[in-house]
Design an enzyme around this catalytic site. Structure first.
Site, PDB file in Angstrom:
ATOM      1  CE  LYS A  33      48.384  72.533  25.683  1.00  0.00           C
ATOM      2  NZ  LYS A  33      47.003  72.048  25.601  1.00  0.00           N
ATOM      3  CB  THR A  34      47.772  77.481  20.928  1.00  0.00           C
ATOM      4  OG1 THR A  34      48.327  76.159  20.986  1.00  0.00           O
ATOM      5  CG2 THR A  34      48.357  78.210  19.745  1.00  0.00           C
TER       6      THR A  34
ATOM      7  CD  GLN B 208      47.321  67.545  23.264  1.00  0.00           C
ATOM      8  OE1 GLN B 208      47.197  67.670  22.057  1.00  0.00           O
ATOM      9  NE2 GLN B 208      46.983  68.498  24.099  1.00  0.00           N
TER      10      GLN B 208
ATOM     11  CG  ASP C  43      52.007  75.928  21.365  1.00  0.00           C
ATOM     12  OD1 ASP C  43      51.656  75.340  22.403  1.00  0.00           O
ATOM     13  OD2 ASP C  43      51.202  76.216  20.449  1.00  0.00           O
ATOM     14  CD  GLU C  44      51.536  71.162  20.389  1.00  0.00           C
ATOM     15  OE1 GLU C  44      51.642  70.168  21.150  1.00  0.00           O
ATOM     16  OE2 GLU C  44      50.494  71.459  19.800  1.00  0.00           O
TER      17      GLU C  44
ATOM     18  NE  ARG D  23      44.026  67.437  18.360  1.00  0.00           N
ATOM     19  CZ  ARG D  23      44.396  68.385  19.211  1.00  0.00           C
ATOM     20  NH1 ARG D  23      44.555  69.616  18.817  1.00  0.00           N
ATOM     21  NH2 ARG D  23      44.605  68.108  20.480  1.00  0.00           N
TER      22      ARG D  23
HETATM   23  P1  ATP Z   1      45.913  71.723  22.064  1.00  0.00           P
HETATM   24  O1  ATP Z   1      46.313  71.018  23.318  1.00  0.00           O
HETATM   25  O2  ATP Z   1      45.078  70.848  21.202  1.00  0.00           O
HETATM   26  O3  ATP Z   1      47.052  72.377  21.374  1.00  0.00           O
HETATM   27  P2  ATP Z   1      45.263  74.244  23.239  1.00  0.00           P
HETATM   28  O4  ATP Z   1      45.310  74.032  24.695  1.00  0.00           O
HETATM   29  O5  ATP Z   1      46.420  74.897  22.610  1.00  0.00           O
HETATM   30  O6  ATP Z   1      44.898  72.880  22.518  1.00  0.00           O
HETATM   31  P3  ATP Z   1      43.738  76.260  21.921  1.00  0.00           P
HETATM   32  O7  ATP Z   1      43.927  75.734  20.555  1.00  0.00           O
HETATM   33  O8  ATP Z   1      44.494  77.457  22.332  1.00  0.00           O
HETATM   34  O9  ATP Z   1      43.953  75.069  22.966  1.00  0.00           O
HETATM   35  O10 ATP Z   1      42.204  76.526  22.195  1.00  0.00           O
HETATM   36  C1  ATP Z   1      41.204  75.579  21.845  1.00  0.00           C
HETATM   37  C2  ATP Z   1      39.971  76.274  21.330  1.00  0.00           C
HETATM   38  O11 ATP Z   1      39.301  76.947  22.381  1.00  0.00           O
HETATM   39  C3  ATP Z   1      40.290  77.335  20.300  1.00  0.00           C
HETATM   40  O12 ATP Z   1      39.252  77.355  19.347  1.00  0.00           O
HETATM   41  C4  ATP Z   1      40.290  78.606  21.111  1.00  0.00           C
HETATM   42  O13 ATP Z   1      40.022  79.720  20.327  1.00  0.00           O
HETATM   43  C5  ATP Z   1      39.179  78.332  22.105  1.00  0.00           C
HETATM   44  N1  ATP Z   1      39.345  79.056  23.386  1.00  0.00           N
HETATM   45  C6  ATP Z   1      40.409  79.008  24.204  1.00  0.00           C
HETATM   46  N2  ATP Z   1      40.212  79.776  25.288  1.00  0.00           N
HETATM   47  C7  ATP Z   1      38.999  80.332  25.162  1.00  0.00           C
HETATM   48  C8  ATP Z   1      38.211  81.243  25.955  1.00  0.00           C
HETATM   49  N3  ATP Z   1      38.650  81.728  27.113  1.00  0.00           N
HETATM   50  N4  ATP Z   1      37.005  81.591  25.496  1.00  0.00           N
HETATM   51  C9  ATP Z   1      36.536  81.096  24.331  1.00  0.00           C
HETATM   52  N5  ATP Z   1      37.220  80.253  23.533  1.00  0.00           N
HETATM   53  C10 ATP Z   1      38.445  79.865  23.940  1.00  0.00           C
HETATM   54 MG    MG Z   2      47.775  74.240  21.127  1.00  0.00          MG
END
Ligand code: ATP
Ligand code: MG
Length: 744
Positions: A39-40, A255, A224-225, A618
């Site tokens: 997402k981020t 979350q 975000d969030e 995490r």
């Molecule tokens: P959270 O809910 O904990 O905030 P999130 O959904 O925001 O998580 P991110 O932090 O954006 O998730 O991504 C999680 C991890 O996966 C990061 O290390 C990111 O770089 C990696 N990642 C995300 N998408 C891809 C992708 N398409 N290919 C490879 N790595 C990815």
């Molecule tokens: Mg995130």
């Protein structure tokens, strides 16, 4: 026509679903997806997309993140993707952005130009003073509760005039206190955290021209969030996005962990009602964690009801089982973690890859002690933060007075520090005069010293002369020089230096170390100001004010000594959005986690479970759950039951690591291992016997790594793993099945 940009750097690192969200048309967008699904990353790439593909000016982008750290990282990522600095992006937290707006438009917001931010500690002190000044009983009108009443009403956008008492005298009193508190803040020219948000909202709501200006400017709003926004934050977002705007929100209902602070997970559904044309995107692939970690987290969160429902899968490695460690007590728990950290570091990992997560700040102490004993550098986020330490707050109070004489909280803090013969009675008198005349303490003191002679009046005048003189002397100096000058001339340095000199040996080294640490902290403040001067991008504020705002807004995230590689320690709440190779979720005990307060209320319990879900997700490679069978709480030994959350994890992916050593309970396992390395063979909780010859402390030989000593044995049968400290090759974990270890 603009040249066609190369969009590969933006889209290539994404999967299909992520690409669709990043390149969505300019309509309202909601990305609803589980932890670690990107997402981020999507939000960050969307910013780059807007700039490159939609030709949006960086000036037109407003992005809200959860922490200042996240904002910094996002800015860096966008820069990396674009291959150039994006320029004036507004990326920050809700509080940071609100603050920036209020600084720019202080007049329209009805604030004095030099208004200061009241942190929650100072806010509570102010509330307490108001309760006392009204002759109310503090046990009946608890400052914390009054503070909560005020903040939660502000979070919902309600001023005292909007509240009805409904013939309830308690409520009527609360509303009155809220009103008095507002008056006191106005007199002192201070705003608390909730006020920043509410004031920024009102600024736009009541200023149609200003709102029109900003709507025109911030055509692209991203957040975000989103699941943890409260009412006023969401109302503010809707104002700026406008009815025809296209806000881009990402979030995860699983979350949502700030309900207790007014967050409304319902905003996720509300968003779709408010923006019926919104496109919904779901991301289902998790890129962060091993399959085992993901299965554990999914199993846990499955126990919650009323979820929006998401699937989350991973293509990644199966990974090791979740490691469960039952410690004898909190010391053993901490020593266990410290040993594991040492192993990981010996195995070539960074300490910063390890996170120790816990439910409450107080738990950090045992870990700190174990890390100090093991000479393992660590960093605590939260807890006693740099900018919240008393000596730092004292210094900041001087600086705050320099920029705003009416700041009562600052005035009270330092008017008699170092001692100037201004006693509590004098201050009490000033408070009353200030209240009666509706003026600040500074003005009341001026009136008093103008009208009267005598020792007290002289002392008050002396203090005011000092502040005026410091203001003159520091005008035109660089920020760190200003601070250095104020520290010396105010007498603060001397004050702490004297304390140090007076430390008698009887008081022990602890005291001495403390005043020395205070002096070091003051020196650190000067260096912080110096680097702030060069880092700061907030050019719209005078440096001193920017620095004070930075201290108030970022205190929650300040690292004690950035730069050094250290184990990351923080509460689960602080860990949101972050990721680490190794995660220790500690204190998994009923009463601690889930917290006592939350056990009888189903909604609160579900929030605890979400918090646990946040903690587990995490972890990238290894997840440990630890609990203590005996824990000292407020000086009393307790024997908590293991947390229900442990049992909610599918048991086939959990491996217990605690060796059941046959010794008296009084001796901790850690001491056992140190003092009697070759002592008893370990018995495992599973049925199978331990690998033969693999006692703790046994000497073994490996074909490639040579000779070493067994430090740890985990699991049994074909899956058993041993950890061996090799004389030449350092510490390694080996699979029994393949290692061919030869007992010596
Ligand atoms: P959270 O809910 O904990 O905030 P999130 O959904 O925001 O998580 P991110 O932090 O954006 O998730 O991504 C999680 C991890 O996966 C990061 O290390 C990111 O770089 C990696 N990642 C995300 N998408 C891809 C992708 N398409 N290919 C490879 N790595 C990815
Ligand atoms: Mg995130």
């Amino acid at each position: 026509m603009r040249p066609l940009m190369n969009l590969d750097p933006i889209l290539n690192p994404l999967n299909e679903a992520q690409r669709a969200a990043v390149s969505a048309p300019l309509v309202p967008v909601l990305v609803l997806a589980g932890a670690g699904s990107g997402k981020t990353r999507v939000l960050t790439h969307r910013i780059a997309w807007l700039i490159q593909a939609e030709h949006a000016s960086p000036y037109s982008i407003l992005a809200v993140t959860f922490t200042n750290k996240a904002a910094g990282e996002m800015r860096g990522r966008v820069e990396q993707i674009l291959g150039a600095p994006p320029g004036v992006l507004w990326i920050g937290t809700f509080h940071g952005i609100a603050h920036r707006l209020l600084r720019l438009h202080w007049r329209e917001a009805g604030l004095p130009q030099g208004f200061q931010i009241l942190d929650s500690d100072d806010q509570q002190r102010l509330v307490k003073r108001i309760i006392r000044a009204n002759d109310l009983d503090e046990s009946r009108w608890e400052p914390r509760e009054v503070q909560w009443f005020i903040n939660s009403n502000k979070d919902e956008g309600r001023r005292p005039k909007d509240l009805k008492s409904g013939n309830d005298p308690t409520r009527a009193q609360m509303i009155r206190l809220y009103g008095l508190y507002e008056e006191a803040c106005a007199r002192a020219g201070v705003v608390d955290f909730a006020e920043l948000l509410l004031r920024a909202y009102e600024l736009w709501r009541d200023g149609p021209e200003l709102l029109a200006h900003y709507r025109q400017r911030f055509r692209h709003v991203l957040v975000d969030e989103f699941q943890d926004t409260n009412s006023i934050q969401y109302a503010w977002l809707r104002l700026i996005a406008g009815p025809d705007g296209h806000p881009f929100a990402v979030g995860d209902d699983d979350q949502s962990i700030y309900r207790w602070r007014g967050a409304r997970v319902e905003n996720l559904q509300q968003f779709r009602r408010d923006y019926p044309t919104a496109k919904l995107y779901r991301l289902e692939q998790n890129y962060r964690s091993t399959a085992a970690i993901l299965a554990a987290a999914n199993g846990l969160i499955g126990h919650n009801s009323g979820r929006l429902g998401k699937t989350l899968w991973t293509n990644g490695e199966p990974g090791l089982p979740i490691q469960l460690y039952a410690a004898f007590n909190e010391r053993d728990e901490a020593e266990f973690v410290a040993r594991r950290v040492a192993d990981y570091v010996a195995g070539g990992n960074r300490r910063g890859d390890v996170a120790v997560l816990y439910r409450s700040n107080a738990q950090s102490r045992a870990f700190e002690e174990a890390f100090i004993a093991g000479r393992i550098p660590y960093r605590v986020y939260g807890g006693l933060r740099f900018f919240e330490r008393a000596e730092i707050k004292d210094s900041l109070a001087y600086l705050r007075l320099l920029s705003n004489r009416d700041d009562d909280a600052a005035y009270e803090r330092v008017v008699n520090l170092p001692t100037r013969g201004i006693g509590e009675r004098t201050i009490e008198g000033l408070r009353e005069e200030a209240r009666n005349a509706g003026i600040s303490l500074w003005k009341a003191a001026t009136a008093r010293s103008d009208a009267q002679g005598g020792r007290t009046a002289n002392a008050l005048r002396g203090f005011q002369d000092l502040i005026d003189r410091l203001a003159r002397e520091t005008a035109g100096l660089a920020l760190h020089e200003q601070i250095d000058h104020v520290l010396k001339e105010s007498g603060l340095i001397e004050h702490h230096g004297r304390e140090k000199a007076q430390d008698s040996p009887r008081e022990g080294r602890g005291e001495m170390a403390r005043s020395e640490a205070r002096l070091e902290n003051l020196a650190e403040l000067v260096s912080a100001a110096r680097s702030f001067g060069t880092e700061s991008t907030d050019l719209e504020l005078p440096p001193l004010e920017a620095f004070l705002a930075h201290a108030a807004l970022e205190s929650g995230e300040r690292q004690s000594d950035a730069g050094e590689d250290g184990v990351q320690m923080m509460t689960l709440h602080m860990a949101k959005g972050l990721e680490f190779r190794f995660v220790f979720l500690c204190g998994m005990e009923e009463g601690l986690f889930p917290h006592n307060r939350c056990m009888s209320d189903l909604e609160a319990l579900e929030e605890e479970r979400r918090l646990c879900y946040v903690g587990m997700t995490r972890a990238m490679k290894h997840l440990y759950l630890t609990y203590a069978e005996q824990r000292r709480v407020h000086g009393m030994d307790t024997h908590p039951a293991p947390s229900r959350f442990i049992k909610e994890v599918p048991q086939d992916i959990v491996a217990e690591v605690r060796p059941r050593v046959q010794v008296a309970r009084a001796v901790t396992a850690a001491r056992m291992r140190r003092e009697q390395p070759a002592a008893p063979a370990i018995r495992f909780r599973s049925e199978e016997p331990p690998p033969p010859g693999m006692r703790l402390g046994a000497r073994v030989r490996h074909g490639k790594f040579g000779e070493g000593v067994v430090l740890n044995v985990e699991g049994s049968g074909p899956h058993a793993r041993v950890q061996v400290s090799f004389e030449q090759q350092g510490t390694k974990w080996l699979m029994m099945q393949y290692a061919n270890l030869e007992p010596l």
